[in-house]
Design a protein around this motif. Structure first.
Motif, PDB file in Angstrom:
ATOM      1  N   ALA A 181       0.816  -1.207   0.000  1.00  0.00           N
ATOM      2  CA  ALA A 181       0.000   0.000   0.000  1.00  0.00           C
ATOM      3  C   ALA A 181       0.852   1.260   0.000  1.00  0.00           C
ATOM      4  CB  ALA A 181      -0.908   0.010   1.237  1.00  0.00           C
ATOM      5  N   GLU A 182       0.320   2.314  -0.595  1.00  0.00           N
ATOM      6  CA  GLU A 182       0.927   3.633  -0.453  1.00  0.00           C
ATOM      7  C   GLU A 182       0.912   4.000   1.022  1.00  0.00           C
ATOM      8  OE1 GLU A 182       2.529   7.213  -2.355  1.00  0.00           O
ATOM      9  OE2 GLU A 182       2.144   5.160  -3.031  1.00  0.00           O
ATOM     10  N   VAL A 183       1.996   4.605   1.519  1.00  0.00           N
ATOM     11  CA  VAL A 183       2.162   4.832   2.945  1.00  0.00           C
ATOM     12  C   VAL A 183       2.270   6.318   3.265  1.00  0.00           C
ATOM     13  CG1 VAL A 183       3.788   4.564   4.863  1.00  0.00           C
ATOM     14  CG2 VAL A 183       3.220   2.607   3.441  1.00  0.00           C
ATOM     15  N   LEU A 184       1.610   6.712   4.359  1.00  0.00           N
ATOM     16  CA  LEU A 184       1.872   7.992   5.010  1.00  0.00           C
ATOM     17  C   LEU A 184       2.321   7.686   6.432  1.00  0.00           C
ATOM     18  CD1 LEU A 184      -1.084  10.393   4.044  1.00  0.00           C
ATOM     19  CD2 LEU A 184       1.224  10.322   3.099  1.00  0.00           C
ATOM     20  N   LEU A 185       3.545   8.048   6.758  1.00  0.00           N
ATOM     21  CA  LEU A 185       4.079   7.841   8.102  1.00  0.00           C
ATOM     22  C   LEU A 185       4.026   9.164   8.842  1.00  0.00           C
ATOM     23  CD1 LEU A 185       5.528   5.972  10.158  1.00  0.00           C
ATOM     24  CD2 LEU A 185       7.695   6.686   9.104  1.00  0.00           C
ATOM     25  N   MET A 186       3.253   9.199   9.957  1.00  0.00           N
ATOM     26  CA  MET A 186       3.053  10.439  10.698  1.00  0.00           C
ATOM     27  C   MET A 186       3.868  10.462  11.992  1.00  0.00           C
ATOM     28  SD  MET A 186      -1.017  11.308  10.320  1.00  0.00           S
ATOM     29  CE  MET A 186      -0.787  12.871  11.219  1.00  0.00           C
ATOM     30  N   GLN A 187       4.236  11.660  12.377  1.00  0.00           N
ATOM     31  CA  GLN A 187       4.927  11.871  13.649  1.00  0.00           C
ATOM     32  C   GLN A 187       4.641  13.298  14.095  1.00  0.00           C
ATOM     33  OE1 GLN A 187       9.229  11.903  13.501  1.00  0.00           O
ATOM     34  NE2 GLN A 187       9.416  11.243  15.624  1.00  0.00           N
ATOM     35  N   GLY A 188       4.114  13.445  15.304  1.00  0.00           N
ATOM     36  CA  GLY A 188       3.868  14.771  15.860  1.00  0.00           C
ATOM     37  C   GLY A 188       2.955  15.639  15.022  1.00  0.00           C
ATOM     38  N   GLY A 189       1.938  15.033  14.389  1.00  0.00           N
ATOM     39  CA  GLY A 189       0.988  15.807  13.611  1.00  0.00           C
ATOM     40  C   GLY A 189       1.464  16.187  12.227  1.00  0.00           C
TER      41      GLY A 189
END
Length: 265
Positions: A210-218
């Motif tokens: 899958a296409e990924v979005l990795l989030m950290q601290g908003g």
């Protein structure tokens, strides 16, 4: 139907917890959202669903700005699978699934034969037709989650938003749900369906491709294909523990963190 967010600011009570968030998902696509607790995943989902207002930026469904759509119009376009659900009354599981048809009924209308058929098909598709007559409140956490996914399928919306859909499932049911997400995406181009889901397990993104979005601290820390976005160095930084990413003999990518980590070490 395409869901797109551009330069989105999210938060509660006017206080932003995330800014500059942009994403898009359309038919046949899976977008996987990862990140540690408190990074803003659930708030982002609630904003994309119109449950809370965006503090900045735009969200569009197709050509329509989300802010201009009524609740019923949004529900016909997006189906939501929450992390947990506790109804006030002991409905049967098939009644919970049938509630997914509400947005397609007129005022004061009752579900018809087609609505009952859609609910039955959704239960059968997930292999839980036998739970249809059981009290939803007495099902296990994993069984309830599968019922909620069936409700979303019965809704017939072109976009599915799943907030950690495998969090409470055992190994077998987790595999079944991931297989269903993959099947929905494969059929998505023909059926006009896209999927957004969040998870704490990077291996699920690897497995689905899958296409990924990795989030950290908003904020979005990385995006792209999982092999490029979810590197060992990046995962270690985001989650605060040393993580390795290795390829097995079968070609599968797996993640591991060492045992015996000490606090502050």
């Amino acid at each position: 139907m395409r869901l797109a967010a551009r330069d989105l600011a999210i938060g509660h009570g006017g206080r932003a917890i995330g800014r500059g968030l942009s994403l898009a998902v359309g038919p046949g696509e899976i977008l996987c959202l990862l990140g540690p607790n408190g990074c803003g995943k659930t708030t982002l989902f609630r904003t994309l669903l119109g449950l809370i207002p965006a503090l900045g930026g735009t969200v569009t469904l197709g050509e329509a700005p989300l802010a201009r759509l009524g609740r019923a119009a949004v529900a016909r376009r997006i189906a939501y699978v929450p992390q947990a659900h506790a109804p006030p009354f002991p409905y049967a599981a098939r009644e919970i699934v049938l509630m997914g048809r509400t947005a397609r009924l007129g005022p004061f209308a009752s579900p018809g034969a087609a609505d009952h058929a859609a609910a039955a098909a959704a239960l059968d598709r997930l292999g839980i037709a036998g739970l249809g007559g059981q009290d939803y409140t007495r099902l296990s956490g994993g069984q309830r989650q599968l019922v909620l996914i069936a409700r979303a399928l019965a809704q017939g919306a072109p976009l599915l938003v799943m907030d950690e859909p495998t969090a409470s499932l055992d190994f077998g049911n987790r595999a079944r749900v991931l297989a269903e997400i993959a099947a929905l995406a494969r059929a998505g181009a023909a059926e006009g369906r896209g999927v957004i889901f969040s998870t704490h397990d990077p291996e699920q993104a690897f497995a689905l491709g899958a296409e990924v979005l990795l989030m950290q601290g908003g904020a979005i820390r990385a995006r792209g294909r999982p092999e490029a976005a979810l590197t060992a160095a990046r995962l270690s930084e985001v989650y605060g523990v040393p993580i390795t990413v290795e390829r097995t003999e079968s070609g599968r990518l797996v993640c591991a963190a060492p045992l015996g980590l000490r606090r502050g070490g």
